[in-house]
Design a protein around this motif. Sequence first.
Motif, mmCIF file in Angstrom:
data_model
loop_
_atom_site.group_PDB
_atom_site.id
_atom_site.type_symbol
_atom_site.label_atom_id
_atom_site.label_comp_id
_atom_site.label_asym_id
_atom_site.label_seq_id
_atom_site.Cartn_x
_atom_site.Cartn_y
_atom_site.Cartn_z
ATOM 1 N N ARG A 200 0.850 -1.191 0.000
ATOM 2 C CA ARG A 200 0.000 0.000 0.000
ATOM 3 C C ARG A 200 0.890 1.247 0.000
ATOM 4 N NH1 ARG A 200 -4.327 -0.699 4.679
ATOM 5 N NH2 ARG A 200 -5.265 1.020 3.516
ATOM 6 N N GLU A 201 1.760 1.307 -0.967
ATOM 7 C CA GLU A 201 2.772 2.369 -1.013
ATOM 8 C C GLU A 201 2.124 3.743 -1.121
ATOM 9 O OE1 GLU A 201 6.659 3.725 -3.693
ATOM 10 O OE2 GLU A 201 5.415 2.017 -4.285
ATOM 11 N N ILE A 202 2.610 4.673 -0.320
ATOM 12 C CA ILE A 202 2.176 6.064 -0.391
ATOM 13 C C ILE A 202 3.338 6.909 -0.896
ATOM 14 C CG2 ILE A 202 0.480 5.788 1.454
ATOM 15 C CD1 ILE A 202 2.419 7.103 3.370
ATOM 16 N N ILE A 203 3.002 8.038 -1.488
ATOM 17 C CA ILE A 203 4.014 8.903 -2.086
ATOM 18 C C ILE A 203 4.459 9.937 -1.064
ATOM 19 C CG2 ILE A 203 4.552 10.422 -4.006
ATOM 20 C CD1 ILE A 203 3.920 7.516 -4.763
ATOM 21 N N LEU A 204 5.731 9.891 -0.710
ATOM 22 C CA LEU A 204 6.333 10.849 0.214
ATOM 23 C C LEU A 204 7.626 11.367 -0.400
ATOM 24 C CD1 LEU A 204 5.936 9.020 3.669
ATOM 25 C CD2 LEU A 204 4.536 10.879 2.776
ATOM 26 N N PRO A 205 8.106 12.528 0.053
ATOM 27 C CA PRO A 205 9.407 13.013 -0.433
ATOM 28 C C PRO A 205 10.504 11.981 -0.191
ATOM 29 C CG PRO A 205 8.259 14.752 0.752
ATOM 30 C CD PRO A 205 7.449 13.505 0.940
ATOM 31 N N GLN A 206 11.407 11.867 -1.145
ATOM 32 C CA GLN A 206 12.438 10.839 -1.063
ATOM 33 C C GLN A 206 13.319 11.012 0.167
ATOM 34 O OE1 GLN A 206 12.353 8.321 -3.252
ATOM 35 N NE2 GLN A 206 13.889 7.303 -1.973
ATOM 36 N N GLY A 207 13.557 12.259 0.562
ATOM 37 C CA GLY A 207 14.379 12.486 1.750
ATOM 38 C C GLY A 207 13.759 11.895 3.005
ATOM 39 N N ILE A 208 12.439 12.025 3.141
ATOM 40 C CA ILE A 208 11.752 11.462 4.305
ATOM 41 C C ILE A 208 11.817 9.938 4.270
ATOM 42 C CG2 ILE A 208 9.513 11.238 5.433
ATOM 43 C CD1 ILE A 208 8.834 14.039 4.580
ATOM 44 N N LEU A 209 11.600 9.354 3.096
ATOM 45 C CA LEU A 209 11.645 7.892 2.973
ATOM 46 C C LEU A 209 13.029 7.352 3.310
ATOM 47 C CD1 LEU A 209 9.612 7.389 -0.332
ATOM 48 C CD2 LEU A 209 8.833 7.011 1.999
ATOM 49 N N ASN A 210 14.060 8.002 2.782
ATOM 50 C CA ASN A 210 15.425 7.537 3.049
ATOM 51 C C ASN A 210 15.763 7.631 4.532
ATOM 52 O OD1 ASN A 210 15.745 7.058 0.328
ATOM 53 N ND2 ASN A 210 16.756 9.012 -0.085
ATOM 54 N N ALA A 211 15.325 8.720 5.178
ATOM 55 C CA ALA A 211 15.622 8.894 6.602
ATOM 56 C C ALA A 211 14.945 7.812 7.439
ATOM 57 C CB ALA A 211 15.175 10.283 7.057
ATOM 58 N N ILE A 212 13.696 7.489 7.121
ATOM 59 C CA ILE A 212 12.983 6.459 7.885
ATOM 60 C C ILE A 212 13.614 5.090 7.662
ATOM 61 C CG2 ILE A 212 10.776 5.261 8.132
ATOM 62 C CD1 ILE A 212 9.372 7.864 7.450
ATOM 63 N N GLN A 213 13.914 4.769 6.410
ATOM 64 C CA GLN A 213 14.507 3.464 6.111
ATOM 65 C C GLN A 213 15.870 3.315 6.780
ATOM 66 O OE1 GLN A 213 14.647 2.634 1.936
ATOM 67 N NE2 GLN A 213 15.405 0.541 2.194
ATOM 68 N N HIS A 214 16.666 4.379 6.761
ATOM 69 C CA HIS A 214 17.987 4.327 7.398
ATOM 70 C C HIS A 214 17.844 4.151 8.910
ATOM 71 C CE1 HIS A 214 22.228 5.290 8.109
ATOM 72 N NE2 HIS A 214 21.815 6.092 9.082
ATOM 73 N N ALA A 215 16.888 4.875 9.515
ATOM 74 C CA ALA A 215 16.723 4.804 10.969
ATOM 75 C C ALA A 215 16.283 3.411 11.412
ATOM 76 C CB ALA A 215 15.714 5.853 11.425
ATOM 77 N N ILE A 216 15.391 2.780 10.656
ATOM 78 C CA ILE A 216 14.855 1.483 11.081
ATOM 79 C C ILE A 216 15.794 0.337 10.716
ATOM 80 C CG2 ILE A 216 12.967 -0.166 10.723
ATOM 81 C CD1 ILE A 216 11.069 2.168 10.435
ATOM 82 N N GLU A 217 16.290 0.326 9.485
ATOM 83 C CA GLU A 217 17.051 -0.831 9.017
ATOM 84 C C GLU A 217 18.527 -0.771 9.389
ATOM 85 O OE1 GLU A 217 16.279 -1.132 4.829
ATOM 86 O OE2 GLU A 217 14.472 -2.332 5.182
ATOM 87 N N GLU A 218 19.097 0.416 9.475
ATOM 88 C CA GLU A 218 20.529 0.508 9.755
ATOM 89 C C GLU A 218 20.809 0.915 11.194
ATOM 90 O OE1 GLU A 218 22.769 2.662 6.867
ATOM 91 O OE2 GLU A 218 21.519 2.004 5.188
ATOM 92 N N GLU A 219 20.039 1.851 11.729
ATOM 93 C CA GLU A 219 20.264 2.269 13.116
ATOM 94 C C GLU A 219 19.494 1.406 14.108
ATOM 95 O OE1 GLU A 219 19.415 6.379 13.563
ATOM 96 O OE2 GLU A 219 20.758 7.034 11.950
ATOM 97 N N GLY A 220 18.548 0.612 13.620
ATOM 98 C CA GLY A 220 17.788 -0.259 14.513
ATOM 99 C C GLY A 220 16.786 0.478 15.380
ATOM 100 N N ARG A 221 16.368 1.662 14.978
ATOM 101 C CA ARG A 221 15.423 2.435 15.785
ATOM 102 C C ARG A 221 13.991 1.980 15.520
ATOM 103 N NH1 ARG A 221 16.455 8.695 14.919
ATOM 104 N NH2 ARG A 221 14.541 8.704 16.181
ATOM 105 N N ASP A 222 13.155 2.105 16.535
ATOM 106 C CA ASP A 222 11.734 1.810 16.385
ATOM 107 C C ASP A 222 10.879 2.779 17.191
ATOM 108 O OD1 ASP A 222 12.228 0.986 18.979
ATOM 109 O OD2 ASP A 222 12.160 -1.159 18.496
#
Length: 371
Positions: A200-222
């Motif tokens: 159910r992909e939603i359209i968001l600015p790429q900067g926001i998407l990259n920041a969320i993906q980096h925080a969850i997958e690389e920094e392990g944040r939740d």
Amino acid sequence: MSTPSPVPDLNRDRLPTLFEVLSRRTTAPVDLFSFYIYMRDQQRSVDYLDFWLDVSQHMSLCRHYVRELRRSVLVETPELEKSASKRSSGLFDPSYDTAGPSNPEKAMTSERLSAFLRSDSGSKHSPNNSGQSEGSTPGQERPRPTFHSSNSGTSPQNNSGSSPGNNTSGSSPGHTVARQDIRASAEKILYTYLLPGAEREIILPQGILNAIQHAIEEEGRDDPEVFDAAKDYVFQAMERDAFPGFLRSKALGNIVPPSMMLRLIVGLLSLFGAFWAAFVLIFLNYSRTTRCWLILPFTVGIYALVSHQYMLDPLLALAGFSEYTFMSYHRIQEPFVRKLLNKRSLMALTWIVGIDAVLCCIFILVPGHRL
């Protein structure tokens, strides 16, 4: 401890804001249920609303986890309860569970909650740490959990391998939310709405998407602060693009587009039949008494066309009903909306009676002439 539901404000003498609708502080026909139906059926963008609601649920899950964790700490160290201040208890205030646009007070609380969750990985009271074996080292990297994990719904004491009666895990037996649940919730939001090609992909600015993906997958944040930028962006988009149309549809009208189209078709057919019958009766020199039957098709046609134009069924509104899906109705409970719809209904009825009277007088009183 269950979070009390927000109480609708029945003394509101204005239209509600989007924040009030999403916070469940309004009633039909401008409540959250009606807004969800509108986003699904008319805007075709219900995924944005679902994302916003899921992020709000994630925030509530985090708050519940921290509240339960705090309770377990107070059980083990009762002296801390005496020194707890009102400022620290604000972190667990249920009134902050309602999500919406960022404001300084709520943002500060959200930041404190996120900071607590980020530092919780090293706490001895964390359900994750309580579930580790005694041989695990503090610096050992944790495996990355996923929301498909079968252990996400287990309680902390079961994760630690102890029996319900054994209290050696360092966590309270009253825990209902594990840290894995929070991680699973964050990953589910990421994989459902944000990744390219998501279900159910939603359209968001790429900067926001990259920041969320980096925080969850690389920094392990939740923690919930991960989604703050996306949540605010979606809120502003709904407030700008969808909410004005929702208010026009539900606060100024009471029928849905399929009903409007049905009324347009019925109105045009009725007027066509009325004009056809009127000219036939005139040119066949029928009496004025017989031509009084023209009132019926003219009234039906004009009523249907005015209803379509106003997006409002006057009699239905005066009876206190609003349509949320085709031929499905609920009562109008919001006082200001009820007052607004009553005024518009009287105005629409005035137009209906006026136009109907003019047409009926013309075609009934005009002298007949047989051709």
